[in-house]
Design an enzyme around this catalytic site. Structure first.
Site, PDB file in Angstrom:
ATOM      1  N   GLU A   1      22.773  22.995  19.700  1.00 11.24           N
ATOM      2  CA  GLU A   1      22.580  24.447  19.866  1.00 11.24           C
ATOM      3  C   GLU A   1      23.518  25.059  20.902  1.00 11.24           C
ATOM      4  O   GLU A   1      23.078  25.725  21.844  1.00 11.24           O
ATOM      5  CB  GLU A   1      21.108  24.737  20.225  1.00 11.24           C
TER       6      GLU A   1
ATOM      7  N   ASN B   1      24.689  19.717  16.279  1.00 13.51           N
ATOM      8  CA  ASN B   1      23.466  20.138  15.596  1.00 13.51           C
ATOM      9  C   ASN B   1      23.113  21.553  16.026  1.00 13.51           C
ATOM     10  O   ASN B   1      23.202  21.889  17.214  1.00 13.51           O
ATOM     11  CB  ASN B   1      22.342  19.160  16.022  1.00 13.51           C
TER      12      ASN B   1
ATOM     13  N   HIS C   1      15.251  25.446  10.028  1.00 14.63           N
ATOM     14  CA  HIS C   1      13.920  25.999  10.312  1.00 14.63           C
ATOM     15  C   HIS C   1      13.806  27.308   9.514  1.00 14.63           C
ATOM     16  O   HIS C   1      14.163  28.382   9.982  1.00 14.63           O
ATOM     17  CB  HIS C   1      13.750  26.256  11.807  1.00 14.63           C
TER      18      HIS C   1
ATOM     19  N   GLU D   1      16.100  19.217  10.679  1.00 12.74           N
ATOM     20  CA  GLU D   1      14.811  19.616  11.252  1.00 12.74           C
ATOM     21  C   GLU D   1      14.052  20.519  10.279  1.00 12.74           C
ATOM     22  O   GLU D   1      13.415  21.503  10.683  1.00 12.74           O
ATOM     23  CB  GLU D   1      15.009  20.329  12.595  1.00 12.74           C
TER      24      GLU D   1
ATOM     25  N   ASP E   1      11.747  22.666   8.183  1.00 11.78           N
ATOM     26  CA  ASP E   1      10.386  23.182   7.982  1.00 11.78           C
ATOM     27  C   ASP E   1      10.513  24.569   7.377  1.00 11.78           C
ATOM     28  O   ASP E   1      11.607  25.154   7.345  1.00 11.78           O
ATOM     29  CB  ASP E   1       9.503  23.144   9.247  1.00 11.78           C
TER      30      ASP E   1
HETATM   31  O1  G3I Z   1       5.448  17.561  28.553  1.00  6.41           O
HETATM   32  C1  G3I Z   1       4.862  18.818  28.939  1.00  6.41           C
HETATM   33  C2  G3I Z   1       3.456  18.599  29.427  1.00  6.41           C
HETATM   34  O2  G3I Z   1       3.500  17.822  30.620  1.00  6.41           O
HETATM   35  C3  G3I Z   1       2.809  19.944  29.694  1.00  6.41           C
HETATM   36  O3  G3I Z   1       1.476  19.761  30.039  1.00  6.41           O
HETATM   37  C4  G3I Z   1       2.871  20.820  28.442  1.00  6.41           C
HETATM   38  C5  G3I Z   1       2.319  22.221  28.714  1.00  6.41           C
HETATM   39  O4  G3I Z   1       2.884  23.162  27.842  1.00  6.41           O
HETATM   40  O5  G3I Z   1       4.216  20.942  28.050  1.00  6.41           O
HETATM   41  C6  G3I Z   1       4.821  19.708  27.724  1.00  6.41           C
HETATM   42  O6  G3I Z   1       6.134  19.945  27.328  1.00  6.41           O
HETATM   43  C7  G3I Z   1       6.293  20.491  26.039  1.00  6.41           C
HETATM   44  C8  G3I Z   1       7.199  19.580  25.249  1.00  6.41           C
HETATM   45  O7  G3I Z   1       7.490  20.137  23.962  1.00  6.41           O
HETATM   46  C9  G3I Z   1       6.590  18.199  25.022  1.00  6.41           C
HETATM   47  O8  G3I Z   1       5.393  18.304  24.318  1.00  6.41           O
HETATM   48  C10 G3I Z   1       6.915  21.868  26.170  1.00  6.41           C
HETATM   49  O9  G3I Z   1       6.020  22.752  26.774  1.00  6.41           O
HETATM   50  C11 G3I Z   1       7.303  22.388  24.808  1.00  6.41           C
HETATM   51  O10 G3I Z   1       8.062  23.578  24.959  1.00  6.41           O
HETATM   52  C12 G3I Z   1       8.166  21.388  24.078  1.00  6.41           C
HETATM   53  O11 G3I Z   1       8.437  21.905  22.803  1.00  6.41           O
HETATM   54  C13 G3I Z   1       9.460  21.235  22.096  1.00  6.41           C
HETATM   55  C14 G3I Z   1      10.641  22.160  21.878  1.00  6.41           C
HETATM   56  O12 G3I Z   1      11.614  21.496  21.094  1.00  6.41           O
HETATM   57  C15 G3I Z   1      11.270  22.607  23.175  1.00  6.41           C
HETATM   58  O13 G3I Z   1      12.368  23.392  22.922  1.00  6.41           O
HETATM   59  C16 G3I Z   1       8.890  20.830  20.757  1.00  6.41           C
HETATM   60  O14 G3I Z   1       7.857  19.860  20.979  1.00  6.41           O
HETATM   61  C17 G3I Z   1       9.990  20.242  19.895  1.00  6.41           C
HETATM   62  O15 G3I Z   1       9.493  19.993  18.599  1.00  6.41           O
HETATM   63  C18 G3I Z   1      11.138  21.220  19.823  1.00  6.41           C
HETATM   64  O16 G3I Z   1      12.160  20.667  19.038  1.00  6.41           O
HETATM   65  C19 G3I Z   1      13.307  21.494  18.884  1.00  6.41           C
HETATM   66  C20 G3I Z   1      14.496  20.588  18.734  1.00  6.41           C
HETATM   67  O17 G3I Z   1      14.573  19.696  19.810  1.00  6.41           O
HETATM   68  C21 G3I Z   1      15.779  21.390  18.607  1.00  6.41           C
HETATM   69  N1  G3I Z   1      15.683  22.374  17.567  1.00  6.41           N
HETATM   70  C22 G3I Z   1      14.520  23.234  17.599  1.00  6.41           C
HETATM   71  C23 G3I Z   1      13.245  22.414  17.659  1.00  6.41           C
HETATM   72  C24 G3I Z   1      12.035  23.313  17.626  1.00  6.41           C
HETATM   73  O18 G3I Z   1      11.954  24.114  18.769  1.00  6.41           O
END
Ligand code: G3I
Length: 495
Positions: free
Chosen positions: A174, A215, A251, A279, A281
């Site tokens: 990105e 990507n 997405h 990715e 969906d």
């Molecule tokens: O690990 C912390 C945890 O300690 C805390 O309690 C909790 C509270 O919100 O947050 C946790 O972190 C989260 C993390 O995922 C792990 O679960 C973040 O808030 C959350 O923002 C994060 O989201 C991820 C996101 O990327 C971040 O940008 C999604 O799971 C993940 O599926 C998503 O994946 C991205 C790809 O990497 C790139 N392309 C887009 C895609 C969708 O956003």
């Protein structure tokens, strides 16, 4: 007490599709057929031709993203470990997990996912090394003069840790704004656009064999952002920078798969790189209507068919195994239902459409209007699994009903040639029926579209073998038998 038996629906003919070989990913057609016929050990939950086996027979992979917590969900792991041949860690290889403080590397979470993949003979896409998001503040707060060193050290350490174990890395993720300009993140601000080539060269030095990808999202159609990626790839290739592929996140919003998807992928492959849907969906306004689920099926078939039609498209990965695992509801309130599996890991129309697009035969007609294979497809003979090489299932049942209740005994027969080692029989209860108890299986939820899962002692069904279970239910007038049986995602015949 009336006793009713199930009727057999008429089968759907096996579609034949065409495919070319895919480098190191696909084995020969014979090996792929063998994979479809005899699933490797550890693929519990596979009853018949899977997304994985069908995709591999066509020379591509079908993948899923998984997170560490997914490993605790046995229903999810049974589906993921059998239906998908590629695994992308959803978060565990990102900088904030791997190197949350300078020089302290934590590979435990990602190692567990890689171990799961290896157990299930899945390949792994590494995601991701250089990204503005999920980047620890210690990196973004570094003086510009120190960012390159931190980036190189991070890449060298992480790629080195997984050397020889991964199929590909999303090296940079990105990097573009929507207008095609570079994102002003820590890396661009410190190094200019040259950080991309620097990252790729550093990754190549750490693992000479892993595929190296860039990507991004919103580059699936032809637009300013994909133009920027195209021009970058063209420049990098002309400079001899190591770059093997471009990942298109995909997405999508239901009904909005760009019409230029195929042409766009083809202009990239013409530059000498592979392309992958990384990715996928397809989000739907909630609650999902049947019309939108049918449109989603069309969208999935469109994406799968497009990848099949583009020489150099190596595979499709869905972002999350089922709707329960998807990031969509948390990020786009009011939207969800974005994957091929519902919240209970029962296959949705998008699953059937994907199976059909891959040349699998199902006995439940897809609601999709899958596009025909592209005329540009290779004319080589189709290696589609024959019905005899796949495995299947038949369900027979009898219901004993009284004024407000019923018992139903169901027998699952493995009509294929592979042993089923764990099973979930999905089916739809008639409206008004609520399961109150079950034997030889656990059934959840208690009404509507349910899943009956084996107990510890009856998970194995040999080819030609069968197993029985039953349940008691209340009803409000319709004491009919269930419908729409699937065994581990594969539609069953009845009779
Ligand atoms: O690990 C912390 C945890 O300690 C805390 O309690 C909790 C509270 O919100 O947050 C946790 O972190 C989260 C993390 O995922 C792990 O679960 C973040 O808030 C959350 O923002 C994060 O989201 C991820 C996101 O990327 C971040 O940008 C999604 O799971 C993940 O599926 C998503 O994946 C991205 C790809 O990497 C790139 N392309 C887009 C895609 C969708 O956003």
């Amino acid at each position: 007490m009336p006793v009713r038996t199930l009727r057999t629906p008429s089968p759907t003919p096996t579609p034949r599709r065409q495919r070319r070989a895919l480098g190191a990913l696909a084995a020969t057609a014979a090996a792929a057929l063998a994979a479809a016929a005899l699933l490797p050990a550890g693929q519990a939950g596979a009853a018949g031709p899977t997304l994985r086996s069908l995709a591999e027979a066509k020379g591509i992979y079908f993948g899923t993203a998984m997170t560490q917590s997914d490993l605790n969900n046995s229903t999810l792991t049974a589906v993921a470990g059998s239906q998908f041949g590629m695994l992308t860690p959803g978060n565990e290889m990102k900088w904030d997990t791997v190197e949350s403080s300078p020089g302290n590397f934590n590979y435990g979470p990602a190692d567990r996912l890689v171990a799961f993949a290896q157990t299930h003979t899945m390949k792994v896409r590494g995601h991701t090394l250089v990204w503005h998001n999920q980047l620890p503040s210690w990196v973004s707060n570094l003086p510009g003069s120190q960012v390159q060193g931190a980036m190189r050290n991070h890449i060298t350490n992480e790629v080195g840790h997984y050397k020889g174990k991964l199929y590909a890395w999303d090296v940079v993720n990105e990097m573009f704004n929507e207008d095609g300009s570079f994102r002003n993140d820590a890396f661009y601000n410190a190094m200019g656009s040259g950080f991309v080539a620097d990252a790729l060269r550093t990754a190549r030095a750490a693992d000479p064999d892993v595929k190296l990808y860039l990507n991004d999202y919103n580059i699936e159609g032809q637009n300013a952002k994909s133009d920027a990626m195209y021009n970058l790839v063209k420049t990098l290739k002309s400079q001899g920078v190591p770059l093997d592929g471009v990942g298109f996140q995909a997405h999508f919003i239901v009904g909005q798969v760009p019409s230029s998807l195929k042409a766009n992928l083809q202009r990239f492959t013409a530059l000498g790189v592979n392309v992958a849907i990384t990715e996928l969906d397809d989000r739907i306004p909630l609650p999902a209507s049947s019309a939108n689920l049918a449109q989603q099926a069309t969208d999935y078939a469109n994406v799968v068919n497009t990848c099949l039609a583009v020489s150099g498209c190596v595979g499709v990965t869905q972002w999350g195994t089922g709707d329960a695992d998807s990031w969509i509801p948390g990020t786009f309130p009011g939207y969800g239902a974005a994957t091929m599996y519902d919240n209970n890991y029962q296959p949705k129309p998008a699953y059937t459409a994907s199976v059909n697009a891959l040349g699998g035969a199902t006995n439940s007609p897809s609601p999709s209007n899958s596009p025909s294979p592209s005329p540009s497809s290779s004319p080589s003979p189709s290696p589609s699994p024959s019905p005899s090489s796949g495995v299947g299932c038949k369900v027979t049942g009898a219901v004993n009903a009284w004024n407000t209740g019923l018992t139903d005994n169901l027998t699952i027969t493995n009509t294929g040639s592979s042993t089923v080692t764990a099973w979930t029989l999905g089916f739809t209860l008639p409206a008004g029926q609520t399961v109150t108890s079950a034997w030889n299986a656990t059934i959840t939820p208690s009404s509507g579209q349910v899943g009956a899962r084996n107990l510890s002692y009856n998970g194995t069904i040999s080819p030609g073998g069968s197993t029985s279970f039953g349940y008691q239910a209340n009803h409000t007038g319709d004491a009919g038998l269930p419908t729409q049986f699937t065994l581990n995602g594969t539609p069953c015949t009845t009779g």
